[in-house]
Write a protein that holds these residues in place. Sequence first.
Motif, mmCIF file in Angstrom:
data_model
loop_
_atom_site.group_PDB
_atom_site.id
_atom_site.type_symbol
_atom_site.label_atom_id
_atom_site.label_comp_id
_atom_site.label_asym_id
_atom_site.label_seq_id
_atom_site.Cartn_x
_atom_site.Cartn_y
_atom_site.Cartn_z
ATOM 1 N N UNK A 5 9.574 5.590 -7.099
ATOM 2 C CA UNK A 5 8.512 4.854 -7.779
ATOM 3 C C UNK A 5 9.087 4.317 -9.079
ATOM 4 N N UNK A 6 8.885 3.044 -9.335
ATOM 5 C CA UNK A 6 9.464 2.423 -10.517
ATOM 6 C C UNK A 6 8.432 1.559 -11.209
ATOM 7 N N UNK A 7 8.396 1.632 -12.531
ATOM 8 C CA UNK A 7 7.540 0.772 -13.324
ATOM 9 C C UNK A 7 8.296 0.423 -14.585
ATOM 10 N N UNK A 133 2.250 12.300 -12.177
ATOM 11 C CA UNK A 133 3.277 12.633 -13.166
ATOM 12 C C UNK A 133 3.750 11.353 -13.838
ATOM 13 N N UNK A 134 3.928 11.416 -15.158
ATOM 14 C CA UNK A 134 4.379 10.251 -15.917
ATOM 15 C C UNK A 134 5.745 10.549 -16.527
ATOM 16 N N UNK A 135 6.709 9.674 -16.274
ATOM 17 C CA UNK A 135 8.029 9.720 -16.901
ATOM 18 C C UNK A 135 8.032 8.646 -17.975
ATOM 19 N N UNK A 136 8.224 9.056 -19.232
ATOM 20 C CA UNK A 136 8.209 8.122 -20.362
ATOM 21 C C UNK A 136 9.560 8.113 -21.054
ATOM 22 N N UNK A 137 9.996 6.938 -21.477
ATOM 23 C CA UNK A 137 11.259 6.780 -22.217
ATOM 24 C C UNK A 137 10.939 6.344 -23.638
ATOM 25 N N UNK A 138 11.698 6.912 -24.611
ATOM 26 C CA UNK A 138 11.455 6.641 -26.025
ATOM 27 C C UNK A 138 12.740 6.200 -26.724
ATOM 28 N N UNK A 139 12.565 5.426 -27.786
ATOM 29 C CA UNK A 139 13.713 5.008 -28.584
ATOM 30 C C UNK A 139 13.991 6.033 -29.686
ATOM 31 N N UNK A 140 14.899 5.710 -30.583
ATOM 32 C CA UNK A 140 15.315 6.604 -31.666
ATOM 33 C C UNK A 140 14.144 7.021 -32.551
ATOM 34 N N UNK A 141 13.178 6.118 -32.748
ATOM 35 C CA UNK A 141 12.030 6.381 -33.615
ATOM 36 C C UNK A 141 10.839 6.951 -32.862
ATOM 37 N N UNK A 142 11.065 7.382 -31.636
ATOM 38 C CA UNK A 142 10.036 7.973 -30.769
ATOM 39 C C UNK A 142 8.948 6.956 -30.390
ATOM 40 N N UNK A 143 9.339 5.680 -30.358
ATOM 41 C CA UNK A 143 8.439 4.632 -29.894
ATOM 42 C C UNK A 143 8.613 4.485 -28.381
ATOM 43 N N UNK A 144 7.500 4.359 -27.678
ATOM 44 C CA UNK A 144 7.524 4.244 -26.228
ATOM 45 C C UNK A 144 8.231 2.966 -25.797
ATOM 46 N N UNK A 145 9.228 3.096 -24.902
ATOM 47 C CA UNK A 145 9.951 1.944 -24.366
ATOM 48 C C UNK A 145 9.416 1.535 -22.996
ATOM 49 N N UNK A 146 9.173 2.522 -22.136
ATOM 50 C CA UNK A 146 8.733 2.234 -20.762
ATOM 51 C C UNK A 146 8.178 3.507 -20.142
ATOM 52 N N UNK A 147 7.432 3.341 -19.061
ATOM 53 C CA UNK A 147 6.915 4.473 -18.300
ATOM 54 C C UNK A 147 7.058 4.198 -16.817
ATOM 55 N N UNK A 149 5.549 6.014 -13.122
ATOM 56 C CA UNK A 149 4.486 6.937 -12.724
ATOM 57 C C UNK A 149 4.605 7.318 -11.257
ATOM 58 N N UNK A 150 4.517 8.617 -10.988
ATOM 59 C CA UNK A 150 4.304 9.126 -9.644
ATOM 60 C C UNK A 150 2.781 9.180 -9.519
ATOM 61 N N UNK A 151 2.163 8.349 -8.673
ATOM 62 C CA UNK A 151 0.713 8.165 -8.718
ATOM 63 C C UNK A 151 -0.129 9.353 -8.272
ATOM 64 N N UNK A 152 0.477 10.323 -7.593
ATOM 65 C CA UNK A 152 -0.299 11.477 -7.141
ATOM 66 C C UNK A 152 0.615 12.596 -6.709
ATOM 67 N N UNK A 153 0.014 13.681 -6.278
ATOM 68 C CA UNK A 153 0.776 14.843 -5.821
ATOM 69 C C UNK A 153 1.657 14.465 -4.639
ATOM 70 N N UNK A 154 2.810 15.129 -4.544
ATOM 71 C CA UNK A 154 3.704 14.896 -3.399
ATOM 72 C C UNK A 154 4.300 16.213 -2.915
ATOM 73 N N UNK A 155 3.463 17.236 -2.860
ATOM 74 C CA UNK A 155 3.916 18.555 -2.416
ATOM 75 C C UNK A 155 4.303 18.519 -0.940
#
Length: 196
Positions: A5-7, A133-147, A149-155
Amino acid sequence: MVKQATLQSNQVPAFEDAKFELENCDVQNHNLVKASISRVQLDEGINNVEFVVPECICLNLEELKCFESVERQYEHWGVIFNNTLAIQPSNPAFPAISGLTVLMSSSKGGFLEAHFLQPVNCVSAFVTSSQRLVLSAYDRDRQLLAQTILPGANLANSDSTLPPNTLLSIKAHEIYSVSFCAFDGQFTLDNFRFCV
């Protein structure tokens, strides 16, 4: 077949909008190193030969002990973890994709962080989660760069449309940290990888 999953924006997609590709970090064109806890493997490889810094590093989790708190074990490879535990899942709903050991959040909060000593441009991991589940990426100043998302459970062994160990990856310029958050859920990570 591995699904991913990519966003690449800060907007939350509908499940139908999520793009599924084999490998967003394009490691085939990069110099990949399987990183162990000790540098012995690295030091032995140098042996009077000019060492080339790897472009991509995939962490070898098998050297971690079950229930070991993971923080600075991979610092010499450029990553420090926060709120992270190594486990060998006994629950079949959370299978490992390779080997026996995976990473998970060490608290009930469903939150795990990785901080990079030098900025990277791509991070990926195979994820199995009890909920969105949300995977978030941040820069040096802890500003959000991108996210991403895994849209739901995948057990495993569930009626989820997503298979366990779905590959999540995120790309952005100069990522200094990433967080995985399942909002009070449980999740595991395997084959954690980052590329410059």
